[in-house]
Scaffold this motif. Sequence first.
Motif, PDB file in Angstrom:
ATOM      1  N   GLU A 145     -14.173   2.003   2.250  1.00  0.00           N
ATOM      2  CA  GLU A 145     -13.587   2.544   1.022  1.00  0.00           C
ATOM      3  C   GLU A 145     -12.074   2.729   1.145  1.00  0.00           C
ATOM      4  O   GLU A 145     -11.385   2.944   0.134  1.00  0.00           O
ATOM      5  N   TRP A 146     -11.551   2.652   2.358  1.00  0.00           N
ATOM      6  CA  TRP A 146     -10.105   2.767   2.555  1.00  0.00           C
ATOM      7  C   TRP A 146      -9.411   1.406   2.522  1.00  0.00           C
ATOM      8  O   TRP A 146      -8.185   1.347   2.544  1.00  0.00           O
ATOM      9  N   ILE A 147     -10.165   0.343   2.491  1.00  0.00           N
ATOM     10  CA  ILE A 147      -9.621  -0.995   2.709  1.00  0.00           C
ATOM     11  C   ILE A 147      -9.366  -1.729   1.395  1.00  0.00           C
ATOM     12  O   ILE A 147     -10.188  -1.690   0.472  1.00  0.00           O
ATOM     13  N   VAL A 148      -8.218  -2.393   1.340  1.00  0.00           N
ATOM     14  CA  VAL A 148      -7.873  -3.245   0.204  1.00  0.00           C
ATOM     15  C   VAL A 148      -7.661  -4.657   0.734  1.00  0.00           C
ATOM     16  O   VAL A 148      -6.907  -4.866   1.694  1.00  0.00           O
ATOM     17  N   LYS A 149      -8.335  -5.617   0.096  1.00  0.00           N
ATOM     18  CA  LYS A 149      -8.166  -7.026   0.463  1.00  0.00           C
ATOM     19  C   LYS A 149      -7.067  -7.613  -0.421  1.00  0.00           C
ATOM     20  O   LYS A 149      -7.130  -7.536  -1.638  1.00  0.00           O
ATOM     21  N   PHE A 150      -6.049  -8.174   0.228  1.00  0.00           N
ATOM     22  CA  PHE A 150      -4.938  -8.736  -0.529  1.00  0.00           C
ATOM     23  C   PHE A 150      -4.359  -9.932   0.205  1.00  0.00           C
ATOM     24  O   PHE A 150      -4.037  -9.845   1.394  1.00  0.00           O
ATOM     25  N   ASP A 151      -4.242 -11.029  -0.495  1.00  0.00           N
ATOM     26  CA  ASP A 151      -3.610 -12.239   0.040  1.00  0.00           C
ATOM     27  C   ASP A 151      -4.218 -12.675   1.372  1.00  0.00           C
ATOM     28  O   ASP A 151      -3.504 -13.068   2.304  1.00  0.00           O
ATOM     29  N   GLY A 152      -5.548 -12.608   1.459  1.00  0.00           N
ATOM     30  CA  GLY A 152      -6.243 -13.084   2.648  1.00  0.00           C
ATOM     31  C   GLY A 152      -6.207 -12.152   3.828  1.00  0.00           C
ATOM     32  O   GLY A 152      -6.614 -12.534   4.933  1.00  0.00           O
ATOM     33  N   LYS A 153      -5.725 -10.925   3.639  1.00  0.00           N
ATOM     34  CA  LYS A 153      -5.662  -9.942   4.728  1.00  0.00           C
ATOM     35  C   LYS A 153      -6.285  -8.628   4.266  1.00  0.00           C
ATOM     36  O   LYS A 153      -6.498  -8.404   3.078  1.00  0.00           O
ATOM     37  N   LEU A 154      -6.566  -7.764   5.243  1.00  0.00           N
ATOM     38  CA  LEU A 154      -7.114  -6.447   4.947  1.00  0.00           C
ATOM     39  C   LEU A 154      -6.056  -5.391   5.238  1.00  0.00           C
ATOM     40  O   LEU A 154      -5.384  -5.443   6.273  1.00  0.00           O
ATOM     41  N   TYR A 155      -5.936  -4.430   4.325  1.00  0.00           N
ATOM     42  CA  TYR A 155      -4.953  -3.360   4.480  1.00  0.00           C
ATOM     43  C   TYR A 155      -5.625  -2.002   4.327  1.00  0.00           C
ATOM     44  O   TYR A 155      -6.553  -1.837   3.524  1.00  0.00           O
ATOM     45  N   ILE A 156      -5.132  -1.035   5.097  1.00  0.00           N
ATOM     46  CA  ILE A 156      -5.533   0.352   4.896  1.00  0.00           C
ATOM     47  C   ILE A 156      -4.744   0.873   3.699  1.00  0.00           C
ATOM     48  O   ILE A 156      -3.527   0.700   3.625  1.00  0.00           O
ATOM     49  N   ASN A 157      -5.423   1.483   2.752  1.00  0.00           N
ATOM     50  CA  ASN A 157      -4.787   1.938   1.518  1.00  0.00           C
ATOM     51  C   ASN A 157      -3.939   3.190   1.784  1.00  0.00           C
ATOM     52  O   ASN A 157      -4.487   4.263   2.051  1.00  0.00           O
ATOM     53  N   SER A 162      -1.016 -11.754 -11.743  1.00  0.00           N
ATOM     54  CA  SER A 162      -2.430 -12.119 -11.554  1.00  0.00           C
ATOM     55  C   SER A 162      -2.974 -11.741 -10.184  1.00  0.00           C
ATOM     56  O   SER A 162      -4.185 -11.835  -9.947  1.00  0.00           O
ATOM     57  N   LYS A 163      -2.097 -11.334  -9.278  1.00  0.00           N
ATOM     58  CA  LYS A 163      -2.521 -10.983  -7.917  1.00  0.00           C
ATOM     59  C   LYS A 163      -2.004  -9.595  -7.585  1.00  0.00           C
ATOM     60  O   LYS A 163      -0.831  -9.413  -7.259  1.00  0.00           O
ATOM     61  N   LYS A 164      -2.868  -8.597  -7.699  1.00  0.00           N
ATOM     62  CA  LYS A 164      -2.462  -7.209  -7.527  1.00  0.00           C
ATOM     63  C   LYS A 164      -3.095  -6.586  -6.294  1.00  0.00           C
ATOM     64  O   LYS A 164      -4.193  -6.965  -5.878  1.00  0.00           O
ATOM     65  N   PHE A 165      -2.393  -5.613  -5.719  1.00  0.00           N
ATOM     66  CA  PHE A 165      -2.945  -4.776  -4.662  1.00  0.00           C
ATOM     67  C   PHE A 165      -3.820  -3.734  -5.359  1.00  0.00           C
ATOM     68  O   PHE A 165      -3.329  -2.904  -6.127  1.00  0.00           O
ATOM     69  N   ALA A 166      -5.121  -3.813  -5.112  1.00  0.00           N
ATOM     70  CA  ALA A 166      -6.093  -3.060  -5.910  1.00  0.00           C
ATOM     71  C   ALA A 166      -6.154  -1.582  -5.506  1.00  0.00           C
ATOM     72  O   ALA A 166      -7.025  -1.167  -4.724  1.00  0.00           O
ATOM     73  N   ASP A 167      -5.223  -0.799  -6.046  1.00  0.00           N
ATOM     74  CA  ASP A 167      -5.243   0.634  -5.748  1.00  0.00           C
ATOM     75  C   ASP A 167      -5.256   1.488  -7.018  1.00  0.00           C
ATOM     76  O   ASP A 167      -4.845   2.641  -7.000  1.00  0.00           O
ATOM     77  N   ASP A 168      -5.739   0.920  -8.121  1.00  0.00           N
ATOM     78  CA  ASP A 168      -5.826   1.682  -9.373  1.00  0.00           C
ATOM     79  C   ASP A 168      -6.697   2.921  -9.219  1.00  0.00           C
ATOM     80  O   ASP A 168      -6.347   4.007  -9.699  1.00  0.00           O
ATOM     81  N   ALA A 169      -7.841   2.750  -8.551  1.00  0.00           N
ATOM     82  CA  ALA A 169      -8.770   3.883  -8.392  1.00  0.00           C
ATOM     83  C   ALA A 169      -8.133   4.999  -7.577  1.00  0.00           C
ATOM     84  O   ALA A 169      -8.266   6.189  -7.896  1.00  0.00           O
ATOM     85  N   ALA A 170      -7.423   4.624  -6.520  1.00  0.00           N
ATOM     86  CA  ALA A 170      -6.753   5.632  -5.696  1.00  0.00           C
ATOM     87  C   ALA A 170      -5.641   6.325  -6.478  1.00  0.00           C
ATOM     88  O   ALA A 170      -5.428   7.534  -6.340  1.00  0.00           O
ATOM     89  N   PHE A 171      -4.951   5.572  -7.308  1.00  0.00           N
ATOM     90  CA  PHE A 171      -3.883   6.136  -8.137  1.00  0.00           C
ATOM     91  C   PHE A 171      -4.425   7.243  -9.043  1.00  0.00           C
ATOM     92  O   PHE A 171      -3.800   8.284  -9.231  1.00  0.00           O
ATOM     93  N   LYS A 172      -5.621   7.032  -9.557  1.00  0.00           N
ATOM     94  CA  LYS A 172      -6.240   8.023 -10.438  1.00  0.00           C
ATOM     95  C   LYS A 172      -6.820   9.194  -9.645  1.00  0.00           C
ATOM     96  O   LYS A 172      -6.747  10.342 -10.079  1.00  0.00           O
ATOM     97  N   SER A 173      -7.387   8.903  -8.488  1.00  0.00           N
ATOM     98  CA  SER A 173      -8.116   9.940  -7.738  1.00  0.00           C
ATOM     99  C   SER A 173      -7.209  10.808  -6.868  1.00  0.00           C
ATOM    100  O   SER A 173      -7.537  11.969  -6.603  1.00  0.00           O
ATOM    101  N   TYR A 174      -6.086  10.245  -6.393  1.00  0.00           N
ATOM    102  CA  TYR A 174      -5.242  10.970  -5.439  1.00  0.00           C
ATOM    103  C   TYR A 174      -3.817  11.095  -5.986  1.00  0.00           C
ATOM    104  O   TYR A 174      -2.851  10.640  -5.365  1.00  0.00           O
ATOM    105  N   ASN A 175      -3.714  11.725  -7.128  1.00  0.00           N
ATOM    106  CA  ASN A 175      -2.413  11.883  -7.779  1.00  0.00           C
ATOM    107  C   ASN A 175      -2.248  13.315  -8.261  1.00  0.00           C
ATOM    108  O   ASN A 175      -2.014  13.576  -9.437  1.00  0.00           O
TER     109      ASN A 175
END
Length: 546
Positions: A304-316, A356-369
């Motif tokens: 649940e902490w991981i975001v997949k972006f541009d073929g790599k995995l990132y800690i959000n 068209s290629k976004k770092f998917a952190d919309d949910a975190a933006f809403k939950s941890y703001n």
Amino acid sequence: MKFRKWFIPFFVLLFLWPYSGNTPAAAAATDIRIILDGEALSTDASPYIKPGANVTMVPLRVISENLGAQVAWSQADKTATIQKDGSTIVLTLGSSAVQVGGSTVSLEASVEISSGRTMVPLRFVSEQLGIAVDWNGPTRTITLTSGSMITPSLPDTGAVEEVPPSHLPQPPAGGDTANGLRGVWVSTVSNLDWPSKSSYGKVEAQKAEYVQLLDEVQAMGMNAVFVQVRPSADAIYPSSLVPWSTYLTGTAGKDPGYDPLQFLIEETHRRGMEFHAWFNPFRASTGSDASKLPANHVANQHPEWIVKFDGKLYINPGIPEARDHVIGAIMEVVNGYDIDGVHLDDYFYPTGETASKKFADDAAFKSYNAKKIATKGDWRRDNINQFVQKLGQSIAQAKPNVSYGISPYGVWRNKSSDLTGSDTKASVTAYDSTYADVRTWIKNEWIDYVAPQIYWSMTRKEVRYDLLADWWAGEVRGTNVKLYIGHAPYKLGTPEIGWSSAQEIIDQLEYNRQVPEISGSIFFSAKDLRKNPLGLIPLLQSYYGM
């Protein structure tokens, strides 16, 4: 005079040319003692007699962070301007006069640059600043006396000119190595610098490779290494929080049979060099398949902490628990090893987002703001700010002598986006692309140093090296944050503008010497230095006096 009151101690401190860093072997001792009002001053820059002028020259180094003076160097005009409490002094390279509070004061000899140091005539101290100077030949001691015990001006035949030239060393011939951090980045990711793939599972081979690496870079003049101990949410040391790095054995999570980090630190310190532990904070994997990672990898333990972006995995970075996990992993090294510093690269939020290629952190933006920050960009920067501040506090509490620095992208913001930004036209910027609000870190002194990656040449008009060096110098001026510059020897011999000669690196180092705020350099990376691109190695050896 108000000006004189602050400038007397100011000039005395300018005798000191402090090394910006903690390398034990960095400072070269001098056999000339300087005594101020009965107390010895330490200095690694010897005075000398200017040939033909019979004038004693002493080093000038502006320590604005200690004195609260505003200092600016203009490369175009070759002038150093010092301001404090409404008073101004302007020193000009090669000039026989100095401007003090708008008035012109003559000097016996010109201000000059010797081995990267700005040197001024010692008579200037006695005549203009009310400091008496006395030379004792047998004890090789310069005694300075300030305050009401002396008169503001000495006669023309003062003790300074009576010093026999044979008693004081002449200017160094060049290649002085006494000052400044001279570091090299050692990448472990993808086995770029150390260890090699051929050494997988071979303890002695890996040790021998590192010894050879140190032999070579130290011979070039390097006095510090920045070794990547956390390439991708993993470790080159035994950890209770993250798995063993695949770059040690070829298999992620496999014990290499020894503690590489402990060996690296011991071998580095044995040579009197600094060891900085380099962490990539938020990159979880250079691939996108978590199933190929060990079970105790963060991508599997906390998907649940991981975001997949541009073929790599990132800690959000937007998830507080995720940030705390990264801090915990770093502090494991701080508490467990004798490192000289904690170093972060510029991997905060990844660059390359498009419509068209976004770092998917919309949910975190809403939950941890909780601060209800209006825009996602500002929210992202706040996340990184919280991380940077908290990590710095943790390091300072555990081991205050461990330095803490970050190497951001070389352009903070273009002037087109922010009038206070640099006069550049970079397509990627630290503030807007990686959400690194470096100015805030510096202003609040959350970090001990900043090392911008100024990976462009002196002739690349869109991102000119000298303009960027000056801009970053302005950012640290008046703070306790040191400035190191990240250089790009890996670009030598490439088609990019300005990299057709190894002299480009030397020209950049020479420029650094004219900017008082710049305290050292770090080169990317070890493998590129070791390749001797376009004959760089002998140039570095000559420059650093090796």
